[in-house]
Design a protein around this motif. Sequence first.
Motif, PDB file in Angstrom:
ATOM      1  N   SER A  16      15.790  -3.078 -12.089  1.00 31.23           N
ATOM      2  CA  SER A  16      15.088  -1.797 -12.213  1.00 31.23           C
ATOM      3  C   SER A  16      15.955  -0.751 -12.890  1.00 31.23           C
ATOM      4  O   SER A  16      15.480   0.036 -13.703  1.00 31.23           O
ATOM      5  N   ALA A  20      15.557   1.073 -16.755  1.00 31.71           N
ATOM      6  CA  ALA A  20      15.381   2.528 -16.813  1.00 31.71           C
ATOM      7  C   ALA A  20      16.260   3.195 -17.867  1.00 31.71           C
ATOM      8  O   ALA A  20      16.115   4.388 -18.121  1.00 31.71           O
ATOM      9  N   ARG A 181       7.664   9.325  -2.247  1.00 36.74           N
ATOM     10  CA  ARG A 181       8.839   8.848  -2.987  1.00 36.74           C
ATOM     11  C   ARG A 181      10.130   9.469  -2.452  1.00 36.74           C
ATOM     12  O   ARG A 181      11.174   8.817  -2.423  1.00 36.74           O
ATOM     13  N   ALA A 216       3.889  -1.097  -4.013  1.00 37.81           N
ATOM     14  CA  ALA A 216       4.080  -0.572  -5.357  1.00 37.81           C
ATOM     15  C   ALA A 216       5.107   0.551  -5.375  1.00 37.81           C
ATOM     16  O   ALA A 216       6.015   0.576  -6.223  1.00 37.81           O
ATOM     17  N   GLU A 219       8.786  -0.733  -4.622  1.00 34.90           N
ATOM     18  CA  GLU A 219       9.423  -1.400  -5.744  1.00 34.90           C
ATOM     19  C   GLU A 219       9.890  -0.402  -6.803  1.00 34.90           C
ATOM     20  O   GLU A 219      10.837  -0.674  -7.541  1.00 34.90           O
ATOM     21  N   GLU A 220       9.227   0.760  -6.865  1.00 34.95           N
ATOM     22  CA  GLU A 220       9.590   1.774  -7.855  1.00 34.95           C
ATOM     23  C   GLU A 220      10.552   2.821  -7.296  1.00 34.95           C
ATOM     24  O   GLU A 220      11.019   3.693  -8.041  1.00 34.95           O
ATOM     25  N   SER A 221      10.854   2.738  -6.025  1.00 31.78           N
ATOM     26  CA  SER A 221      11.583   3.823  -5.370  1.00 31.78           C
ATOM     27  C   SER A 221      13.009   3.941  -5.861  1.00 31.78           C
ATOM     28  O   SER A 221      13.660   2.969  -6.235  1.00 31.78           O
ATOM     29  N   GLN A 222      13.505   5.175  -5.862  1.00 33.06           N
ATOM     30  CA  GLN A 222      14.876   5.484  -6.228  1.00 33.06           C
ATOM     31  C   GLN A 222      15.759   5.400  -4.980  1.00 33.06           C
ATOM     32  O   GLN A 222      15.294   5.057  -3.896  1.00 33.06           O
TER      33      GLN A 222
END
Length: 283
Positions: A16, A20, A181, A216, A219-222
């Motif tokens: 990830s 980015a 988030r 979802a 999986e995208e979390s910072q």
Amino acid sequence: MSNQTRLQALSDFLKSRRAAISPAAAGLPEGTRRRTPGLRREEVAQLAGVSSTWYTWLEQGRDIKVSASVLDCIASALQLTKDERSYLFALALENGPGNMPFEQVEVSVISPPLQKILQELTTCPTLISDRRCGIVGWNEAAAHVFLDFASLPQEERNMIRLLFERKEFQRLAVNWEQFVRGYLAIFRAYYGQYVEDHWYDDFIAEMKGKHPAFQALWEESQVSSAPDVVLEFRHAKAGKMLFHLTSLQVHGSTDLRCSIYTPAGASNTEAKLKQLIGQPSIH
């Protein structure tokens, strides 16, 4: 988490972060025929000064030997933040300072001074949570803006669970995903820090099974130990309210976090909150 789960988490994180970063941001030519966003594995290896094969194995989640110095080079190549760097080291080395199972840690208790701070923040909704994002303390302002946490069984006072399961939270936050988030970033930071606490794996699996939106966003979390954001709420009684969220670590023998929602100065949120507190809670 188990060794396999830890390595998979490491693999997902490296992929990830690599995706980015644009070649331009890394000082590399854009080139052609890029089928995926971000950097290629060999480019990360080049920037970190390691072999492409070794980095590929690391990103694939293979159980290989790594050193702190090499991880530092990879962190620099991926332009990781301080929190992301700590997360990488915890997963790759599995020897972070917080690897004691949660059950062996002293039960979270709010000290009298911290309770006093809660009471004094009369116009700032404030929550105290543990390292599992379990809510262990709140003030009156928080009960009016969010819900009466005292009415919930203790096992249900988990902020991550509440964000996905309670309609009050979903209706309250205008940008619900941004709200979520922020907490998932904190939760992921804990997840990396306490790699031996299997509770996290069980909880994440449960949330993925119950809530597709969780998977979802997870999986995208910072990764962030203290996100600083501005949130807009639409309260059923008070209407539009703007808050600055400040998250602070509480130093001491217990790993607690203080989340303070400060009314935005350019809004009339504080006046609305004072009026709201003078009325019976809607929850």
